[in-house]
Write an enzyme that holds these catalytic residues in place. Structure first.
Site, PDB file in Angstrom:
ATOM      1  N   HIS A  95      24.879  38.693 -44.425  1.00  0.00           N
ATOM      2  CA  HIS A  95      24.460  40.079 -44.170  1.00  0.00           C
ATOM      3  C   HIS A  95      23.536  40.557 -45.293  1.00  0.00           C
ATOM      4  O   HIS A  95      22.440  41.087 -45.044  1.00  0.00           O
ATOM      5  CB  HIS A  95      25.713  40.955 -44.063  1.00  0.00           C
ATOM      6  N   GLU A  96      23.977  40.384 -46.526  1.00  0.00           N
ATOM      7  CA  GLU A  96      23.174  40.862 -47.658  1.00  0.00           C
ATOM      8  C   GLU A  96      21.882  40.062 -47.803  1.00  0.00           C
ATOM      9  O   GLU A  96      20.866  40.601 -48.260  1.00  0.00           O
ATOM     10  CB  GLU A  96      23.991  40.842 -48.951  1.00  0.00           C
ATOM     11  N   HIS A 121      19.333  41.785 -45.750  1.00  0.00           N
ATOM     12  CA  HIS A 121      18.721  42.901 -46.495  1.00  0.00           C
ATOM     13  C   HIS A 121      17.750  42.387 -47.564  1.00  0.00           C
ATOM     14  O   HIS A 121      16.639  42.888 -47.722  1.00  0.00           O
ATOM     15  CB  HIS A 121      19.815  43.713 -47.207  1.00  0.00           C
ATOM     16  N   GLU A 156      19.074  47.553 -41.803  1.00  0.00           N
ATOM     17  CA  GLU A 156      20.314  47.057 -41.198  1.00  0.00           C
ATOM     18  C   GLU A 156      20.011  46.141 -40.012  1.00  0.00           C
ATOM     19  O   GLU A 156      20.800  45.245 -39.711  1.00  0.00           O
ATOM     20  CB  GLU A 156      21.186  48.245 -40.771  1.00  0.00           C
TER      21      GLU A 156
END
Lengths: 488, 488
Positions: B254-255, B258, B284
């Site tokens: 997820h990170e 980003h 996101e």
């Protein structure tokens, strides 16, 4: 009253931003990914611009003119802010920002050049750094000695002439002691494998023993150990060589000396002009007295033998030999690894080269040759690699010219403090042998550390010791200690 | 020309200082010693003052008025700087600094309250945070809806009304799918012991697989995973539970979504107004498409089974079961652990409570009760502990009201991007099964990531997909994926 209040309020924000700058420096040396170096240079230049604008703000001059200080602390605040303001207004903002950018980036260039033993790869950058610092020093000196101007950044109130006279007095006795020790038999260094995790565990334990507060700090690895930050966030670093445990341990204790000075400053001084160690020389007096007079003492080395055996298993040296092993005297290339006898001779070399560089008698292109010639003359051995010579220290890469002499001053101050400490604490040896330096730490905290920038550097030392400053206590201590240890 | 040049030069320094602020935030969550919290608050307030003064500098208004922008990029620069300036001039500097100080300190207070499951210990601080954010929102809204003003900080151009309509359209299909899945048989979760070091090794490997550049970043542990920084220094964090490996792994991915968005922005945009992800919703969309549509796909979960067996030894689930294990659907308290079906329902709860808080219909004292009642209604289970309820998320403690809806927008955008990606890359399943998401990453980089802030958020998505934005692709994807996986 209003002018003083406005001045202090303005300066508090400046101090807080100064702490942010310190944190960026810490991050750069410990955490920053390699590819971020150039961007970091720009970030630090931006912050330096902000700091410079705040320090040169015309209102600061007006507030200083109108400020009515009553207490000693208020007078000291005004004194320190006035000093910072007077320096800053002489330096063009663009120059300050460009210096911040360049010295952020140049450190990485130096590190690579040192690793490759390649002076040529570093020279263009060093020339830029020296050129900018010369320009800055000339602006601050305003017709005076530019090297004196540099010194003021690290040891306010000290001149190159004074340092030169001090070194002239110290050298003969140091050389005489060194020459006597050259004939002595030295014990073998410690041998064995000392795992990184165990070294760090022991370092944390000993840091606590020496009063370091991990609630307001942390210990990490760095290529060159340093302490960073003031007030509630004072971080230290050390280095690890798994074949040699004392580098890690004594680097830690050295940095704990710096860091506890910062941690122990009176809380009411935090984020004010008095909230940091008053000079680099006084700072170094703390790191050196922790590292040498306390942690390399007979008592503490005995205690340490037991702690090391606990962390590493049986050692190759006996407890009885430990003090002599830890205090081995040996001619070497590297300043940071030098014993107490050789250490100040390394500083004298750098001081003289720096004065020549900033007095116009030496150019950067000729620095390596000058270093090597001087090293051979002073130490009797020829430099084998640039990383053992002119490339060894980080300082010049980040523009720290005028900084080295404060290391020797710190040793002199530590000698004065140690003599006073011994006078006041007759049972110190027993405490140290029990692994309890607390009485000495308490003495230093009360007499010196908690006062931060309240008094100028030399007054700070005199206040703590109740005596005039002199190199004699240091030299007496060295003669006595090394004479007894090695029978010379 | 001169006005534009001056504007961009001024703003570049502001951006560099903004990066410094980001670094302080990263440090606070990963490295800062606990006792430094209060001082850090003051440091961040000082920096926020500087940033606010730069953004509200009257010269910025003059330069904006005189700037002649030619290219699309120049026009976008002016657009973004104008937006930042217009917002900043409405907020008093003292309020901005106090918000920075309070939200730096409040996070630690929330963390302790959450650990102790003690809402009362957090309420006074939360009341202060809400009071200041209400004051700020009222100043920015200037008579309009204060919640719309908050949204602009995270998703410029979006209104609460639009979000509300979107959620009204999404809810029935999500609830219907959730209810269908309630009758399905779920596989057992993975069991075993997954050592921290192995989890971090695998996370680093998978981060590289998903294109994260460690030369311009690093991976550390944090209580709440996040990504931080732009340009050449983009850092990510994850968390580790040695009994459950997917939290660490999927937080990392997820990170990485980003972070690679930031890392892949065109270098010429670095330290400019276009040098960061254009909105939190678009941000996101990247983290969610990496985490869900790519890394929770049939192909990648199969591949991952092999990598996990390599790092952890034999697993309690077979390769064939892996996709179902990783995509288990279960009603739970915690948003960050929710499956893709439940996730947006958690967001809807927060959105409605936030609107009530900022519309005057709800006070902080009544927030826990309102949360619990709403949670029971929406999820059919009663909150057992505040840490599973109102205290679970970090956002409100740091003043991030108006932020949650961007998580749902990100899911909707990810749905749009995924549909377009599948259209353009018919062989994507085979690539993912081979552990090679590169074609999808390249598509995202070229279509979206490299453009940074060039286009406003929705235009950014439309440009990438070539289609209008709609929630339909996301809901169609969820129906198809979960229907097929669990036979409903």
């Amino acid at each position: 009253m209003a002018a003083l209040d406005d001045l202090l309020k303005h300066h508090r924000t400046t101090e807080a931003l100064g702490q942010v700058m310190g944190r960026l420096g810490w991050d750069q040396e410990t955490m920053m990914p390699e590819g971020a170096a150039e961007q970091r240079g720009e970030e630090m230049a931006a912050l330096e611009s902000v700091l410079h604008n705040r320090r040169t703000d015309p209102r600061v001059g007006e507030w200083l003119a109108g400020a009515v200080a009553s207490s000693d602390a208020e007078k000291a605040q005004v004194r320190e802010i006035a000093r910072s303001h007077a320096r800053a207004v002489k330096v063009p903002g663009e120059l300050a920002a460009e210096l911040a950018r360049l010295t952020s980036v140049s450190q990485g260039i130096w590190a690579k050049a040192r690793a490759a033993d390649d002076v040529a790869a570093f020279l263009p950058t060093l020339k830029q750094v020296v050129a900018l610092r010369r320009e800055e020093a000339a602006a601050i000196a305003d017709g005076g000695d530019p090297y004196d101007a540099l010194l003021q950044d690290y040891e306010p109130g000290t001149t190159a002439g004074e340092i030169s006279d001090l070194f002239d007095r110290m050298r003969p006795r140091l050389v005489a002691l060194r020459d006597r020790l050259a004939g002595a038999t030295m014990p073998a260094p410690l041998t064995g494998f000392f795992p990184e995790a165990a070294q760090m565990d022991l370092s944390r334990e000993v840091a606590r023993t020496f009063g370091y507060d991990f609630n307001n700090g942390r210990l990490d690895l760095a290529v060159h150990p340093f302490s960073s930050g003031s007030g509630a966030d004072v971080r230290i670093t050390t280095r690890v060589d798994e074949g040699e445990p004392f580098g890690c341990l004594y680097s830690t204790i050295h940095e704990v000396g710096h860091a506890t000075y910062e941690q122990n400053i009176a809380p009411e001084f935090r984020l004010t002009a008095l909230g940091q160690g008053v000079s680099m020389g006084v700072h170094e007096s703390q790191s050196r007295i922790y590292e040498n007079q306390l942690a390399r003492s007979a008592g503490f080395t005995q205690y340490l033998h037991g702690r090391m055996a606990e962390h590493f298993g049986p050692l190759s040296a006996s407890a009885d030999d430990m003090e002599r092993v830890i205090n081995r005297v040996e001619t070497g290339y590297i300043r940071t690894e030098a014993d107490e006898v050789h250490y100040n001779l390394h500083i004298m070399l750098r001081f003289d080269l720096e004065r020549q560089l900033f007095g116009g008698a030496l150019e950067v292109e000729d620095l390596e040759e000058a270093w090597n010639a001087r090293f051979l003359k002073d130490f009797g051995i020829a430099v084998d690699h640039p990383s053992n010579g002119v490339l060894q220290d980080v300082h010049w890469s980040v523009g720290l010219f005028g900084y080295f002499p404060t290391y020797a001053l710190g040793n002199v101050y530590a000698g004065c403090l140690h003599a006073a400490l011994r006078r006041d604490l007759p049972d110190l040896d027993a405490s140290l042998a029990a692994g309890e330096p607390a009485p000495a730490l308490e003495w230093l905290r009360e007499r010196l550390q908690r006062h931060g920038g309240l008094r100028p550097p030399r007054e700070t030392i005199r206040h703590a010791t109740g005596a005039e400053i002199s190199e004699a206590p240091l030299l007496d201590y060295l003669d006595a200690k090394y004479g007894a240890l090695f029978g010379v």
